[in-house]
Design a protein around this motif. Structure first.
Motif, short mmCIF file in Angstrom:
data_model
loop_
_atom_site.label_atom_id
_atom_site.label_comp_id
_atom_site.label_asym_id
_atom_site.label_seq_id
_atom_site.Cartn_x
_atom_site.Cartn_y
_atom_site.Cartn_z
N LEU A 14 0.84 -1.20 0.00
CA LEU A 14 0.00 0.00 0.00
C LEU A 14 0.87 1.25 0.00
N GLN A 15 1.91 1.27 0.84
CA GLN A 15 2.81 2.42 0.86
C GLN A 15 3.52 2.57 -0.48
N LEU A 16 3.93 1.45 -1.06
CA LEU A 16 4.60 1.47 -2.36
C LEU A 16 3.69 2.10 -3.41
N THR A 29 0.95 6.18 -15.00
CA THR A 29 -0.50 6.05 -14.84
C THR A 29 -0.79 5.04 -13.74
N PRO A 30 -1.99 5.07 -13.17
CA PRO A 30 -2.35 4.06 -12.18
C PRO A 30 -2.20 2.64 -12.72
N PHE A 31 -2.51 2.43 -13.99
CA PHE A 31 -2.36 1.08 -14.56
C PHE A 31 -0.90 0.67 -14.62
N GLN A 32 -0.01 1.59 -15.03
CA GLN A 32 1.42 1.27 -15.07
C GLN A 32 1.94 0.95 -13.67
N ILE A 33 1.47 1.68 -12.69
CA ILE A 33 1.87 1.42 -11.31
C ILE A 33 1.36 0.04 -10.87
N PHE A 34 0.15 -0.30 -11.24
CA PHE A 34 -0.40 -1.62 -10.93
C PHE A 34 0.49 -2.72 -11.51
N VAL A 35 0.93 -2.54 -12.74
CA VAL A 35 1.81 -3.53 -13.38
C VAL A 35 3.14 -3.62 -12.65
N LEU A 36 3.72 -2.48 -12.31
CA LEU A 36 5.00 -2.49 -11.59
C LEU A 36 4.88 -3.18 -10.23
N ILE A 37 3.82 -2.88 -9.52
CA ILE A 37 3.62 -3.49 -8.21
C ILE A 37 3.44 -5.00 -8.35
N GLY A 38 2.88 -5.43 -9.47
CA GLY A 38 2.74 -6.86 -9.74
C GLY A 38 4.08 -7.56 -9.82
N SER A 39 5.14 -6.82 -10.11
CA SER A 39 6.48 -7.41 -10.18
C SER A 39 7.19 -7.37 -8.84
N ALA A 40 6.58 -6.74 -7.85
CA ALA A 40 7.17 -6.70 -6.51
C ALA A 40 7.17 -8.10 -5.92
N ASN A 41 8.11 -8.34 -5.04
CA ASN A 41 8.23 -9.65 -4.42
C ASN A 41 8.11 -9.48 -2.90
N VAL A 48 7.88 -5.07 1.02
CA VAL A 48 8.79 -5.12 -0.13
C VAL A 48 10.08 -4.40 0.24
N ASN A 49 11.21 -5.01 -0.11
CA ASN A 49 12.50 -4.34 0.05
C ASN A 49 12.57 -3.30 -1.06
N TYR A 50 12.49 -2.02 -0.70
CA TYR A 50 12.35 -1.01 -1.74
C TYR A 50 13.61 -0.78 -2.55
N ARG A 51 14.78 -1.03 -2.02
CA ARG A 51 16.00 -0.90 -2.84
C ARG A 51 16.04 -1.96 -3.93
N SER A 52 15.69 -3.17 -3.57
CA SER A 52 15.65 -4.26 -4.54
C SER A 52 14.57 -3.98 -5.60
N PHE A 53 13.41 -3.54 -5.15
CA PHE A 53 12.31 -3.23 -6.06
C PHE A 53 12.68 -2.10 -7.01
N ALA A 54 13.29 -1.04 -6.47
CA ALA A 54 13.68 0.09 -7.31
C ALA A 54 14.68 -0.34 -8.38
N GLY A 55 15.62 -1.19 -8.00
CA GLY A 55 16.58 -1.68 -8.98
C GLY A 55 15.92 -2.49 -10.08
N LYS A 56 14.93 -3.28 -9.69
CA LYS A 56 14.22 -4.12 -10.66
C LYS A 56 13.38 -3.28 -11.63
N ILE A 57 12.65 -2.30 -11.11
CA ILE A 57 11.74 -1.56 -11.99
C ILE A 57 12.45 -0.47 -12.79
N LYS A 58 13.65 -0.06 -12.37
CA LYS A 58 14.36 0.96 -13.13
C LYS A 58 14.55 0.52 -14.58
#
Length: 75
Positions: A14-16, A29-41, A48-58
């Motif tokens: 939720l915070q992410l 867009t909200p849809f793009q954010i939805f897709v990115l969050i779907g790749s979170a682990n 979610v470890n935000y450093r790992s997530f940021a590296g992945k979505i960059k």
């Protein structure tokens, strides 16, 4: 909204979502954010470890906005 209150490098899904929606730097867009969050682990507690997530979505964001991909969409 406080982010990473535990100071352990993890945030909730939720915070992410809220951080990504509020970000003026990435302007997704909200849809793009939805897709990115779907790749979170998230871990077993839903964080979610935000450093790992940021590296992945960059790479994902860079790919979406690359000149090559934008020119393919335009044609």
């Amino acid at each position: 909204m406080k982010i990473d209150e535990r100071k352990n490098g993890k945030i909730s899904l939720l915070q992410l979502r809220e951080v990504l929606l509020a970000s003026k730097m990435i302007n997704l867009t909200p849809f793009q954010i939805f897709v990115l969050i779907g790749s979170a682990n998230p871990d077993k507690d839903g964080f979610v470890n935000y450093r790992s997530f940021a590296g992945k979505i960059k790479g994902m964001i860079d790919g979406v906005f690359s000149l090559e991909n934008l020119s393919k969409v335009a044609n």
